[in-house]
Design a protein around this motif. Structure first.
Motif, short mmCIF file in Angstrom:
data_model
loop_
_atom_site.label_atom_id
_atom_site.label_comp_id
_atom_site.label_asym_id
_atom_site.label_seq_id
_atom_site.Cartn_x
_atom_site.Cartn_y
_atom_site.Cartn_z
N LEU A 32 0.83 -1.21 0.00
CA LEU A 32 0.00 0.00 0.00
C LEU A 32 0.86 1.26 0.00
CD1 LEU A 32 -2.72 1.42 0.14
CD2 LEU A 32 -2.69 1.12 2.63
N PHE A 91 -5.28 4.68 6.79
CA PHE A 91 -5.60 3.28 6.47
C PHE A 91 -5.08 2.43 7.62
CE2 PHE A 91 -5.63 5.32 2.34
CZ PHE A 91 -6.72 4.72 1.70
N LEU A 93 -4.27 -0.99 8.96
CA LEU A 93 -4.01 -2.38 8.63
C LEU A 93 -3.33 -3.14 9.75
CD1 LEU A 93 -3.94 -0.70 5.79
CD2 LEU A 93 -2.93 -2.78 4.87
N VAL A 134 -10.15 4.45 6.64
CA VAL A 134 -10.57 3.13 6.16
C VAL A 134 -9.96 2.08 7.07
CG1 VAL A 134 -10.55 1.49 4.24
CG2 VAL A 134 -10.74 3.95 3.78
N ILE A 136 -9.33 -1.80 7.88
CA ILE A 136 -9.28 -3.07 7.18
C ILE A 136 -9.58 -4.20 8.15
CG2 ILE A 136 -7.92 -4.52 5.64
CD1 ILE A 136 -8.39 -1.50 4.76
N THR A 196 -15.31 0.47 6.62
CA THR A 196 -14.53 -0.75 6.80
C THR A 196 -14.47 -1.52 5.50
OG1 THR A 196 -16.47 -2.02 7.55
CG2 THR A 196 -15.12 -0.97 9.24
N ALA A 197 -13.35 -2.23 5.32
CA ALA A 197 -13.13 -3.02 4.11
C ALA A 197 -12.87 -4.46 4.52
CB ALA A 197 -11.94 -2.46 3.34
N PRO A 244 -7.64 -5.98 -3.49
CA PRO A 244 -8.23 -5.28 -2.35
C PRO A 244 -7.61 -3.90 -2.12
CG PRO A 244 -6.83 -7.05 -1.58
CD PRO A 244 -6.97 -7.22 -3.06
N LEU A 245 -6.29 -3.76 -2.38
CA LEU A 245 -5.67 -2.44 -2.20
C LEU A 245 -6.30 -1.41 -3.13
CD1 LEU A 245 -1.86 -3.15 -1.72
CD2 LEU A 245 -3.63 -2.84 0.02
N TYR A 248 -9.42 -0.50 -1.41
CA TYR A 248 -9.20 0.39 -0.27
C TYR A 248 -8.96 1.82 -0.73
CZ TYR A 248 -7.98 -4.11 1.98
OH TYR A 248 -7.95 -5.40 2.43
N GLY A 252 -11.43 4.90 -0.08
CA GLY A 252 -10.96 6.07 0.65
C GLY A 252 -11.22 7.36 -0.09
#
Length: 360
Positions: A32, A91, A93, A134, A136, A196-197, A244-245, A248, A252
């Motif tokens: 990311l 973000f 993570l 965001v 994760i 949320t992701a 998925p990135l 995200y 965002g």
């Protein structure tokens, strides 16, 4: 399918923006921050020292981004890092991300994944600057009925193992903070948007974690050993890390522009017909590597792991205009080809894969 979001669109969200990434030394985090650098963002990371010497983060130059090496459970240090940086985006993570490890350190798993998330959101609540967050979590937040169904964002949360349960708890924490402090109805006053992701079973270069299928495959192939497979018939929503990135980053940017519409949970996974069994993934990996073999591992004293898990991604497709760009077989090829690179070339190769992905 027509390309809806391209490099220019993503750069419009993040160019010259300040982005705070927790867990930036980890597998997905290092990818990311690399992508964010390509988009022109100024990045600050907050994470523990990388656990694995071979990991992708250790191939990045020290000047790549500002880093705070600290524990997400250290509330005061986390607050100081966020406050001093004043990010436009966050973000989150940082996590204890392993199902099997959670059986050995259950309390720590809940502390990191639940309390750590609450610590982050409390720090955000005390920051006056407008910010978009965001969080994760994982595909495993759902109450898994072990049926061939696609789980959607409105399905019941659950979690058999401590990891899955901790991530479901993190979703509840986020929802509580959103209702209590970041309610979209009052966005003008607090200026915080949060979503949320949910994604999981992500594969890609640079992952060297214990008890993950791709790192296990790579270690075995490099040592010319048979790949030991625990559950060859288990089905997972495998996807390349860039999928998925991309979700995200897109979430965002859209959340920042329209908090009322996108302050919610979103699934990111492969297309419904593109799920592979563990056996299929292993055989594709060996084929791409060029040689090797696999065998069924001993199942004695193995902790419970879900046998089947699939996500409904229609919400992300319809609301975000996000969709998977790589089929499962391509995801495996991109992943294995990364591990075939010399260490000195992996950053260049990662940038190449990101650029190629954005051009799809």
């Amino acid at each position: 399918m027509e390309k809806v979001v391209d490099r220019k669109n993503l750069a419009s969200f993040y160019d010259a923006k300040k982005v705070f990434v927790t867990g930036h030394t980890g597998f997905k985090g290092s990818w990311l921050i690399t992508w964010l650098q390509l988009l022109g963002a100024t990045v600050k990371g907050y994470a523990l020292t990388p656990e694995y010497k071979e990991c992708f983060f250790n191939s990045l130059p020290e000047s790549f981004c500002e880093s705070t090496i600290a524990d997400i459970r250290d509330k005061e240090k986390l607050k100081a890092a966020i406050t001093s940086f004043q990010p436009d985006y966050i973000f989150h993570l940082a996590a204890q991300p392993l199902v099997r490890k959670s059986y050995y350190v259950p309390a720590e798993t809940f502390e990191v994944n639940v309390v750590g998330t609450a610590n982050l959101l409390e720090a955000v609540n005390q920051m006056e600057k407008k910010s978009t967050i965001v969080i994760i979590t994982t595909d495993k937040v759902y109450e898994n009925k072990e049926q061939d169904v696609l789980y959607k964002e409105t399905d019941s949360l659950g979690g058999y193992d401590p990891y899955s349960a901790s991530k479901a708890c993190a979703e509840i924490v986020v929802n509580s903070f959103r209702n209590s402090f970041f309610n979209p109805v009052n966005y003008i006053s607090h200026q915080k948007a949060i979503a949320t992701a949910r994604a999981g079973n992500v594969i890609g270069g640079g992952d060297f974690s214990t008890d993950r299928i791709v790192p296990d495959i790579i270690r075995s192939l490099r040592q010319k050993r048979s790949v030991e497979v625990r559950s060859p018939n288990s089905v997972r929503p495998w996807q390349h890390v860039l999928e998925p990135l991309f979700g995200y980053l897109l979430l965002g940017g859209l959340l920042n522009n329209d908090p009322a519409k996108f302050s919610d949970a979103f699934n990111f996974g492969p297309k419904p017909g593109d799920h592979l069994t563990v056996k299929e993934l292993v055989e594709l990996a060996i084929k791409t590597w060029g040689n090797g073999e696999w065998k069924i591992a001993s199942t004695k004293d193995q902790p419970h792991e879900a046998g089947i898990l699939k996500l409904d991604i229609s919400k992300a497709e319809n609301d975000l205009q996000w969709y998977p760009k790589l089929e499962a077989a391509q995801a495996v090829e991109w992943t294995i080809n990364w591990y075939k690179q010399n260490k000195s070339e992996v950053l260049h190769y990662t940038n190449t894969q990101i650029n190629n992905y954005m051009n799809l």
